[in-house]
Design an enzyme around this catalytic site. Sequence first.
Site, short mmCIF file in Angstrom:
data_model
loop_
_atom_site.label_atom_id
_atom_site.label_comp_id
_atom_site.label_asym_id
_atom_site.label_seq_id
_atom_site.Cartn_x
_atom_site.Cartn_y
_atom_site.Cartn_z
N ALA A 149 107.85 93.37 -28.39
CA ALA A 149 108.27 94.75 -28.14
C ALA A 149 107.10 95.61 -27.67
O ALA A 149 107.24 96.43 -26.75
CB ALA A 149 108.90 95.34 -29.39
N GLU A 166 95.86 95.98 -31.27
CA GLU A 166 96.38 94.86 -32.06
C GLU A 166 95.33 94.44 -33.07
O GLU A 166 94.16 94.21 -32.73
CB GLU A 166 96.73 93.69 -31.14
CG GLU A 166 96.97 92.36 -31.82
CD GLU A 166 98.08 92.40 -32.85
OE1 GLU A 166 97.85 91.90 -33.97
OE2 GLU A 166 99.17 92.96 -32.55
N GLN A 167 95.73 94.35 -34.34
CA GLN A 167 94.76 94.05 -35.40
C GLN A 167 94.25 92.62 -35.34
O GLN A 167 93.12 92.35 -35.77
CB GLN A 167 95.38 94.33 -36.76
CG GLN A 167 96.48 93.37 -37.17
CD GLN A 167 96.87 93.58 -38.62
OE1 GLN A 167 96.28 94.41 -39.31
NE2 GLN A 167 97.87 92.86 -39.07
N ARG A 206 108.06 80.98 -27.90
CA ARG A 206 107.58 82.35 -28.11
C ARG A 206 106.18 82.54 -27.52
O ARG A 206 105.88 83.60 -26.95
CB ARG A 206 107.57 82.67 -29.61
CG ARG A 206 107.12 84.07 -29.95
CD ARG A 206 107.15 84.31 -31.44
NE ARG A 206 108.50 84.36 -31.96
CZ ARG A 206 109.21 85.47 -32.11
NH1 ARG A 206 108.67 86.63 -31.76
NH2 ARG A 206 110.41 85.43 -32.59
N TYR A 211 117.32 73.97 -29.58
CA TYR A 211 117.45 74.05 -28.12
C TYR A 211 116.11 73.69 -27.47
O TYR A 211 115.05 73.74 -28.09
CB TYR A 211 117.88 75.45 -27.68
CG TYR A 211 117.13 76.59 -28.37
CD1 TYR A 211 115.89 77.02 -27.90
CD2 TYR A 211 117.65 77.22 -29.50
CE1 TYR A 211 115.20 78.05 -28.53
CE2 TYR A 211 116.97 78.25 -30.13
CZ TYR A 211 115.74 78.67 -29.64
OH TYR A 211 115.06 79.67 -30.27
N ASP A 216 110.77 95.76 -34.20
CA ASP A 216 110.96 95.45 -35.62
C ASP A 216 110.38 96.52 -36.54
O ASP A 216 110.78 96.60 -37.70
CB ASP A 216 110.30 94.10 -35.95
CG ASP A 216 111.17 92.93 -35.54
OD1 ASP A 216 112.33 93.16 -35.14
OD2 ASP A 216 110.70 91.78 -35.64
#
Length: 773
Positions: free
Chosen positions: A60, A79-80, A153, A259, A337
């Site tokens: 996101a 970003e940590q 991912r 999948y 999220d």
Amino acid sequence: MAETALLMLGFQERNTESRTVVAPRLCGSIVKGDATLNDSADPKIGGERMKVIVVGAGIAGLTSALALLRKGIDVAVVEQAQHFREIGAGIQIGANGTLVMRELGLEDKMRAVGVIPQAWDTNDFETGRMLFATPLGEEAALRYGAPLYNLHRADLIDLLAKGLPAGVLRFGARCEELGQTADLAWVKLVTGEVLEADAIVGADGIHSLVREKLWGHKPAQAANILMWRALIPGDRLSSVDLPERGHNWTGPGRTIVSYWVRPQKLYSVLASVPDTEVQRESWEEGGNIEEFRRSFSAAEPRLKQLLDQIDTAFITGMYYRDPIERWTNGRITLLGDAAHPMVPYLAQGACQGMEDAWTIATVLSRSNDVPKALLEYEARRRPRTTRIQAGARAMVKLVHESDRERIRVRNGRWKGMSRIDPLAETSWGLGWKYDVLKAVNQPTGEVFGLSAVKEGFRLSRPESCRAYDLWKNALTPEDAAQGYDGLRKAYERFLSTNFPPGKDIQSAGKELNGVRTIRVSSRGSKSGPVVLHFHGGGYVVGSAESSRQYAGRIAEAVDGECFTVDYRLAPENPYPAALDDAVDAYRGLLREGISPKRIILSGESSGGGLAIALAMALRSAGDSLPAGMLAVCPFADMTLSGESLRLTDGKDPAANRDSLTFLAASYFQGHEPRDPLVSPLFGDFRLLPPLFLTAATNEALFDDTYRIHQRAQAQGVDVTVELVDDSVHIYPLFPFLPETKQFLLALNRWSRRILQQGVTEFGPLEDPIAVHS
């Protein structure tokens, strides 16, 4: 074993646990939007380009940065983590997410690394029997405007990150505090560095620091399910029949979702089990493969063959948060999220973050009033994500049923749904049919909320708006998340809270031929008709108890009494259970010595359909027929072929195609939905007693009333129709509506006349109520 472990070291959206406050212009750098990619004018604040800080570099957050840059907004992503290093597995991007990726110019890259599945197959865990299939591939792409992709991912994160200009993404930038003034927002990193911008977007996952700083700390809720994730190299699966489709299995308390994520090269498995099956004092990434195999020891042969190829798996808990009432505070908001964490069983977590990303970038690009734009973003997104959060939890409950009887009825409902919804749009269309690129340019009120209506839609009169809002607010997100159990609780609460029986209503339980009923009358004469009433609720919800007030008003209107029937409900008791109970209750009245010439069959919604089906069944069986039938807003076509369903989409909070599909399939299950005793619209109306129909012209089920009127009248039935405009489904439930009072007066006249007419003389009424068409 080592090879599989290395494959697992992909990328995943961070669930960062940081902290955040309020006070200092940019001490760090923010990369400018690319004017060559802009599809809107550069947004300006005080003559300078708008600047946004995105906290969190998950799917996101990265998509947001790309969308903001595309809209001409300068952006920095903090970003940590020191680098992308979390465990990776498969991810599914539905059509609604693909549309965003296409607009960002990344669909081709997604196609190059991922797989377009041709279908999703859901099979029985123990037998391998196909339970239902969802067509995908080109068919879904044509239907929804874009295909669904399966990817690793890590591959998705990689292509998103590579789409950003150098300097946008800062690793090792852990936020410590955040805050805002009237003119700017800021974040303070643990290093002491302060970054300032016009807005801060918290995209830092389910354990969001930004969310905690805005609204306080609340722990995530456990779903009491553990998830095993594994990746299998393709060369190990040559002997397993696994075409490029989604291969899913469901069994008692457990599921497998699997999948291809790289074409014939890498296969993803997500396996879920009850959290009681794995015992340990603390959770680590690595799971004991023997524990995994014990949980799936009863798997059918093909599934067992697949699972035997796994030598390393990782285990995590499944967590969620309830929807919150606000995402935005001034210049700070939440996204992905951080705003709406959801369980994974609608495959919408990443897609909703992508929709958020395009929406926030678009609304910010159209305004120089940042707080106002962020409130618009929230208004456009929160109703939709609330609905999807609830839907995802309902799907988790559905596929993880552990009771054998509930599994049986669930499978029966799936069979029914495949008959009237072969493309599975009821299950997946909620996510996939949405085009955020178009939606963001529509009025804010066009967004669909939890009750599947447009948030800005209103009826014309104050009274009808009041009834509309009662329907709209009948269901809470928790109700929706609990499936039909939650629907039952919500419907009982709705009726008992808003329509409790008054002191003038007299009632007592009465068994009729083995069927429980409640005998209801008002304080007056009982010499008039005897009404045998069937409550509404799609054959799945409702009860005799909660229909007492309505039954009392019907009894008073006809100057008689009413027996409201507690017929058996689906899905536990599918067709013909309700009809059998109706027949038994009617015959019970006859055994009580009540003449059929005094009996009126009555029902609202599905109860109206049941009343007509009962008359057809009695005629076929040779029973003496009742004096008349009353069908209020009847639900009489389980195939859902009425045009009014389409025309009223988003405007009827009591009924919509998705909810009616669920209810109808729960009732007929494996039976043919066009059977006239299931869908009396398709039945033979000849020789049936007089019929009183009423409905609102603007309700979703209006066409059921209209077509019954046309069909019954053409076959010689004496039909009386009362139609009202600007009202709601089952409007006579609402005593404050003027049309309810008119209906009850009309019912009184009609009932007196058909009783005078006599049951064997079904000619036209001497003074019929006007038919409105």
